[in-house]
Design a protein around this motif. Structure first.
Motif, PDB file in Angstrom:
ATOM      1  N   PHE A   1       0.699  -1.117  -0.034  1.00 17.98           N
ATOM      2  CA  PHE A   1       0.109   0.145  -0.100  1.00 17.98           C
ATOM      3  C   PHE A   1       0.930   1.313   0.158  1.00 17.98           C
ATOM      4  O   PHE A   1       2.215   1.281   0.082  1.00 17.98           O
ATOM      5  N   GLU A   2       0.127   2.277  -0.529  1.00 12.14           N
ATOM      6  CA  GLU A   2       1.089   3.638  -0.363  1.00 12.14           C
ATOM      7  C   GLU A   2       0.709   4.431   1.059  1.00 12.14           C
ATOM      8  O   GLU A   2      -0.367   4.544   1.576  1.00 12.14           O
ATOM      9  N   LEU A   3       1.933   4.860   1.489  1.00 19.08           N
ATOM     10  CA  LEU A   3       1.774   5.688   2.524  1.00 19.08           C
ATOM     11  C   LEU A   3       2.618   7.032   2.374  1.00 19.08           C
ATOM     12  O   LEU A   3       3.544   7.154   1.862  1.00 19.08           O
ATOM     13  N   SER A   4       1.785   8.144   2.619  1.00 17.01           N
ATOM     14  CA  SER A   4       2.332   9.391   2.197  1.00 17.01           C
ATOM     15  C   SER A   4       2.621  10.441   3.358  1.00 17.01           C
ATOM     16  O   SER A   4       1.891  10.199   4.136  1.00 17.01           O
ATOM     17  N   ASP A   5       3.489  10.904   3.381  1.00 18.86           N
ATOM     18  CA  ASP A   5       3.820  12.016   4.232  1.00 18.86           C
ATOM     19  C   ASP A   5       3.914  13.369   3.686  1.00 18.86           C
ATOM     20  O   ASP A   5       4.222  13.637   2.549  1.00 18.86           O
ATOM     21  N   TYR A   6       3.380  14.562   4.413  1.00 19.74           N
ATOM     22  CA  TYR A   6       3.077  15.604   3.740  1.00 19.74           C
ATOM     23  C   TYR A   6       3.825  16.783   4.649  1.00 19.74           C
ATOM     24  O   TYR A   6       3.705  16.932   5.937  1.00 19.74           O
ATOM     25  N   TRP A   7       4.378  17.728   4.033  1.00 16.91           N
ATOM     26  CA  TRP A   7       4.837  18.896   4.627  1.00 16.91           C
ATOM     27  C   TRP A   7       4.394  20.207   3.953  1.00 16.91           C
ATOM     28  O   TRP A   7       4.081  20.216   2.872  1.00 16.91           O
ATOM     29  N   ASN A   8       4.410  21.368   4.808  1.00 14.56           N
ATOM     30  CA  ASN A   8       4.226  22.620   4.331  1.00 14.56           C
ATOM     31  C   ASN A   8       5.307  23.459   3.582  1.00 14.56           C
ATOM     32  O   ASN A   8       4.933  24.461   3.026  1.00 14.56           O
ATOM     33  N   GLU A   9       6.488  22.854   3.903  1.00 11.30           N
ATOM     34  CA  GLU A   9       7.641  23.524   3.304  1.00 11.30           C
ATOM     35  C   GLU A   9       8.611  22.524   2.648  1.00 11.30           C
ATOM     36  O   GLU A   9       8.874  21.758   3.484  1.00 11.30           O
ATOM     37  N   VAL A  10       9.375  23.017   1.824  1.00  8.83           N
ATOM     38  CA  VAL A  10      10.498  21.845   1.278  1.00  8.83           C
ATOM     39  C   VAL A  10      11.398  21.849   2.247  1.00  8.83           C
ATOM     40  O   VAL A  10      11.944  20.702   2.216  1.00  8.83           O
ATOM     41  N   GLN A  11      12.028  22.632   2.835  1.00  7.18           N
ATOM     42  CA  GLN A  11      13.031  22.501   3.731  1.00  7.18           C
ATOM     43  C   GLN A  11      12.660  21.749   5.177  1.00  7.18           C
ATOM     44  O   GLN A  11      13.482  20.871   5.460  1.00  7.18           O
ATOM     45  N   GLY A  12      11.173  21.907   5.491  1.00  2.19           N
ATOM     46  CA  GLY A  12      10.952  20.673   6.542  1.00  2.19           C
ATOM     47  C   GLY A  12      11.045  19.394   5.984  1.00  2.19           C
ATOM     48  O   GLY A  12      11.505  18.432   6.698  1.00  2.19           O
ATOM     49  N   MET A  13      10.868  19.059   4.690  1.00  2.00           N
ATOM     50  CA  MET A  13      10.909  17.568   3.885  1.00  2.00           C
ATOM     51  C   MET A  13      12.502  17.509   3.892  1.00  2.00           C
ATOM     52  O   MET A  13      12.844  16.182   4.289  1.00  2.00           O
ATOM     53  N   VAL A  14      13.066  18.217   3.596  1.00  2.20           N
ATOM     54  CA  VAL A  14      14.651  18.008   3.472  1.00  2.20           C
ATOM     55  C   VAL A  14      15.343  17.838   4.528  1.00  2.20           C
ATOM     56  O   VAL A  14      15.947  16.681   5.144  1.00  2.20           O
ATOM     57  N   ASP A  15      14.899  18.465   5.720  1.00  2.11           N
ATOM     58  CA  ASP A  15      15.340  18.256   7.284  1.00  2.11           C
ATOM     59  C   ASP A  15      15.080  16.959   7.827  1.00  2.11           C
ATOM     60  O   ASP A  15      15.663  16.374   8.329  1.00  2.11           O
ATOM     61  N   TYR A  16      13.625  16.646   7.486  1.00  2.00           N
ATOM     62  CA  TYR A  16      13.291  15.109   8.060  1.00  2.00           C
ATOM     63  C   TYR A  16      13.968  14.118   7.498  1.00  2.00           C
ATOM     64  O   TYR A  16      14.325  13.117   8.096  1.00  2.00           O
ATOM     65  N   ILE A  17      14.141  14.290   5.912  1.00  2.00           N
ATOM     66  CA  ILE A  17      14.696  13.082   5.510  1.00  2.00           C
ATOM     67  C   ILE A  17      16.026  12.957   5.856  1.00  2.00           C
ATOM     68  O   ILE A  17      16.600  11.830   5.772  1.00  2.00           O
ATOM     69  N   GLU A  18      16.731  13.967   6.000  1.00  2.00           N
ATOM     70  CA  GLU A  18      18.331  14.037   6.360  1.00  2.00           C
ATOM     71  C   GLU A  18      18.434  13.458   7.660  1.00  2.00           C
ATOM     72  O   GLU A  18      19.247  12.824   8.081  1.00  2.00           O
ATOM     73  N   ASP A  19      17.274  13.878   8.672  1.00  2.00           N
ATOM     74  CA  ASP A  19      17.564  13.348  10.014  1.00  2.00           C
ATOM     75  C   ASP A  19      17.087  11.839  10.315  1.00  2.00           C
ATOM     76  O   ASP A  19      17.607  11.371  10.987  1.00  2.00           O
TER      77      ASP A  19
ATOM     78  N   ASN B   1      11.507  25.233  -6.995  1.00  2.00           N
ATOM     79  CA  ASN B   1      10.985  26.064  -8.100  1.00  2.00           C
ATOM     80  C   ASN B   1       9.474  25.882  -8.018  1.00  2.00           C
ATOM     81  O   ASN B   1       8.684  26.955  -8.474  1.00  2.00           O
ATOM     82  N   PHE B   2       8.680  24.900  -8.121  1.00  2.00           N
ATOM     83  CA  PHE B   2       7.452  24.615  -8.012  1.00  2.00           C
ATOM     84  C   PHE B   2       6.701  25.511  -6.977  1.00  2.00           C
ATOM     85  O   PHE B   2       5.576  25.999  -7.246  1.00  2.00           O
ATOM     86  N   VAL B   3       7.323  25.205  -5.736  1.00  2.00           N
ATOM     87  CA  VAL B   3       6.556  25.920  -4.535  1.00  2.00           C
ATOM     88  C   VAL B   3       6.451  27.760  -4.909  1.00  2.00           C
ATOM     89  O   VAL B   3       5.501  28.082  -4.709  1.00  2.00           O
ATOM     90  N   ASP B   4       7.860  27.929  -5.473  1.00  2.00           N
ATOM     91  CA  ASP B   4       7.869  29.387  -5.860  1.00  2.00           C
ATOM     92  C   ASP B   4       6.597  29.914  -6.802  1.00  2.00           C
ATOM     93  O   ASP B   4       6.408  31.135  -6.672  1.00  2.00           O
ATOM     94  N   HIS B   5       6.308  28.883  -7.657  1.00  2.00           N
ATOM     95  CA  HIS B   5       5.362  29.457  -8.850  1.00  2.00           C
ATOM     96  C   HIS B   5       3.827  29.085  -8.446  1.00  2.00           C
ATOM     97  O   HIS B   5       3.131  28.900  -9.360  1.00  2.00           O
ATOM     98  N   ALA B   6       3.975  28.410  -7.184  1.00  2.00           N
ATOM     99  CA  ALA B   6       2.451  27.741  -7.010  1.00  2.00           C
ATOM    100  C   ALA B   6       1.507  28.864  -6.351  1.00  2.00           C
ATOM    101  O   ALA B   6       2.056  29.961  -6.106  1.00  2.00           O
ATOM    102  N   SER B   7       0.255  28.426  -6.709  1.00  2.00           N
ATOM    103  CA  SER B   7      -0.799  29.381  -6.161  1.00  2.00           C
ATOM    104  C   SER B   7      -1.693  28.480  -4.917  1.00  2.00           C
ATOM    105  O   SER B   7      -1.650  27.340  -5.038  1.00  2.00           O
TER     106      SER B   7
END
Lengths: 98, 141
Positions: free
Chosen positions: B77-95, B113-119
Motif C-alpha cells: 500500500f501507499e503511505l504518504s507524508d506531507y509537509w508545508n515547506e520543502v525545507q521541512g521535508m529536506v530536514d526530516y529526510i536528512e534526520d 521552483n514549483f513552490v515558488d510558482h504555486a498558488s
C-alpha cells in the motif's frame, strides 16, 4: 519538521485488517515514540511496546492518550532478547523494525 | 534480524501471528501539490537502504523455510507524508532517513521552483510503498 503522516489512513486500514487484533495481547517491537501504537492499540486487548531508545520511549509515555492508559505500556528491551516468558503474546507487530 | 525473529517466535503463543510492515525500495516520488494540481519534483533515492531490505527479506524467508512461520498474506500500500515547506521535508529526510535514503539536489531544486510558482495552499508529498505481511507461528516438531 515532523510530517503529517498518512492522513489517508492506509496504514491503519491494512494493519487492522491483517492484524485482527480484537481481544488480543499484542507486542509491538520497535515501538519508538508510540506513533503507530496509538493508531492500533484501541483495536487490541492490550498492547506492550518495546524499544531500545529510552528517549523515544519517554516521548511515547508522555504522549499516551488517556483512554488507552489502561491497556498500553512500554518497556526498554532489545528485540534480540525479549524479557518475556515463551508464549506471552497473541500477536507481534514488527513495524519498520526488521 | 534473525535473532529478533527467533525472539518474536518465542514470545508468540501457539497459534499466534506476526505482522511485518516496512517500506520497500521504490524510489518514492516527491510531489508539490497546490491549486495548480500535482507537479512531480523528482524521487527520493532509497537505493542506499536496499541491502537492508534484502537482508530483512532473507531473514523472514529463512524463518519460513526453517518452519518457524508460515506466510498467510502480503499486501502493498501507499503511505504518504506531507509537509508545508520543502525545507521541512529536506530536514526530516536528512534526520530520519539518512541510513536508507537521500534527496537528489535536483529534486530539491525542482520542489523549490514549483513552490515558488504555486498558488494557493502548497503541500509537499513523499509517497512510499509499504509491504505488510501476516505470518502464522508454526510449532516446530
Amino acid at each position: 519538521m515532523e510530517p503529517i503522516r498518512d492522513p489517508e489512513e492506509h496504514e491503519i486500514e491494512h494493519l487492522a485488517r491483517l492484524g485482527e487484533f480484537e481481544g488480543l495481547r499484542v507486542l509491538e517491537i520497535g515501538a519508538g515514540n508510540g506513533r503507530l501504537t496509538w493508531r492500533f492499540a484501541s483495536l487490541t486487548g492490550s498492547t506492550l511496546g518495546v524499544d531500545l531508545d529510552q528517549d523515544r520511549l519517554r516521548d511515547a509515555a508522555a504522549s499516551q492518550p488517556e483512554d488507552l492508559k489502561h491497556k498500553t505500556g512500554f518497556a526498554l528491551a532489545a528485540a534480540e532478547a525479549l524479557p518475556f516468558p515463551p508464549g506471552s503474546f497473541d500477536a507481534v507487530v514488527l513495524a519498520w523494525s526488521l | 534480524m534473525v535473532h529478533a525473529l527467533q525472539e518474536a517466535w518465542r514470545a508468540l503463543k501457539s497459534g499466534g501471528h506476526l505482522i511485518d510492515m516496512r517500506p520497500i525500495t521504490s524510489h518514492p516520488p516527491v510531489d508539490v501539490l497546490s491549486d495548480g494540481g500535482r507537479k512531480r519534483a523528482g524521487r527520493v533515492d532509497d537505493t542506499v537502504g536496499k541491502p537492508d531490505d534484502d537482508a530483512a527479506d532473507e531473514a523472514i524467508a529463512n524463518a519460513v523455510k526453517f518452519g518457524q512461520f508460515e506466510e498467510h498474506e502480503t499486501h502493498l500500500f501507499e503511505l504518504s507524508d506531507y509537509w508545508n515547506e520543502v525545507q521541512g521535508m529536506v530536514d526530516y529526510i536528512e534526520d530520519r532517513w539518512s541510513d536508507s535514503a537521500k534527496l537528489p539536489p535536483g529534486t530539491i531544486e525542482n520542489a523549490n521552483n514549483f513552490v515558488d510558482h504555486a498558488s494557493g495552499e502548497v503541500k509537499i508529498r513523499v509517497t512510499q510503498q509499504i509491504m505488510i505481511s501476516r505470518y502464522a507461528k508454526r510449532d516446530r516438531a
